[in-house]
Design a protein around this motif. Structure first.
Motif, PDB file in Angstrom:
ATOM      1  N   THR A  16      25.560  55.066  42.344  1.00 20.74           N
ATOM      2  CA  THR A  16      25.469  55.970  41.198  1.00 20.74           C
ATOM      3  C   THR A  16      24.445  55.515  40.168  1.00 20.74           C
ATOM      4  O   THR A  16      24.069  56.280  39.309  1.00 20.74           O
ATOM      5  CB  THR A  16      26.838  56.101  40.513  1.00 20.74           C
ATOM      6  OG1 THR A  16      27.279  54.801  40.124  1.00 20.74           O
ATOM      7  CG2 THR A  16      27.841  56.737  41.451  1.00 20.74           C
ATOM      8  N   THR A  17      24.005  54.257  40.241  1.00 23.20           N
ATOM      9  CA  THR A  17      23.041  53.777  39.264  1.00 23.20           C
ATOM     10  C   THR A  17      21.624  53.995  39.776  1.00 23.20           C
ATOM     11  O   THR A  17      21.372  54.050  40.966  1.00 23.20           O
ATOM     12  CB  THR A  17      23.241  52.276  38.992  1.00 23.20           C
ATOM     13  OG1 THR A  17      23.014  51.566  40.210  1.00 23.20           O
ATOM     14  CG2 THR A  17      24.621  51.993  38.480  1.00 23.20           C
ATOM     15  N   SER A  18      20.715  54.126  38.830  1.00 24.45           N
ATOM     16  CA  SER A  18      19.326  54.215  39.237  1.00 24.45           C
ATOM     17  C   SER A  18      18.743  52.814  39.216  1.00 24.45           C
ATOM     18  O   SER A  18      19.241  51.927  38.542  1.00 24.45           O
ATOM     19  CB  SER A  18      18.563  55.129  38.280  1.00 24.45           C
ATOM     20  OG  SER A  18      18.593  54.576  36.984  1.00 24.45           O
TER      21      SER A  18
END
Length: 98
Positions: A16-18
């Motif tokens: 979910t993180t960039s």
């Protein structure tokens, strides 16, 4: 026409993180780079923790102390550094999380 095929044994992973994603050499889980501790081969040929992520060379990432013991047992650090790492001192690497 090319068809998308799924290789056996692969699972889609949702991060979910960039930003960069790395794999832990101890347990094989994929996490954001900021969540893992980077290790490199130092100037003397020993494996050292790279907290600031600034040391040159190939890096290997670990989740925590439990993954360190798994990586040492499987000799994963030697493979991650392609045989360039000298003798690995578990007590010195264990201090990276203290």
């Amino acid at each position: 026409m090319r068809r998308a095929t799924k290789r056996p044994g692969t699972h889609p992973i949702e991060i979910t993180t960039s930003g960069p994603v790395r794999t832990c050499v101890g347990c094989g889980s994929r996490k954001a780079q900021a969540e893992l501790t980077r290790f490199v081969v130092g100037p003397q040929g020993s494996v050292v923790a790279d907290r600031r992520r600034r040391l040159p060379g190939r890096g290997a990432y670990l989740c925590g102390a439990g993954c360190l013991t798994a990586a040492l047992k499987r000799k994963a650090l030697g493979r991650a550094f392609r045989g360039k790492a000298g003798q690995v001192d578990p007590s010195q690497l264990g201090q990276a999380w203290e």
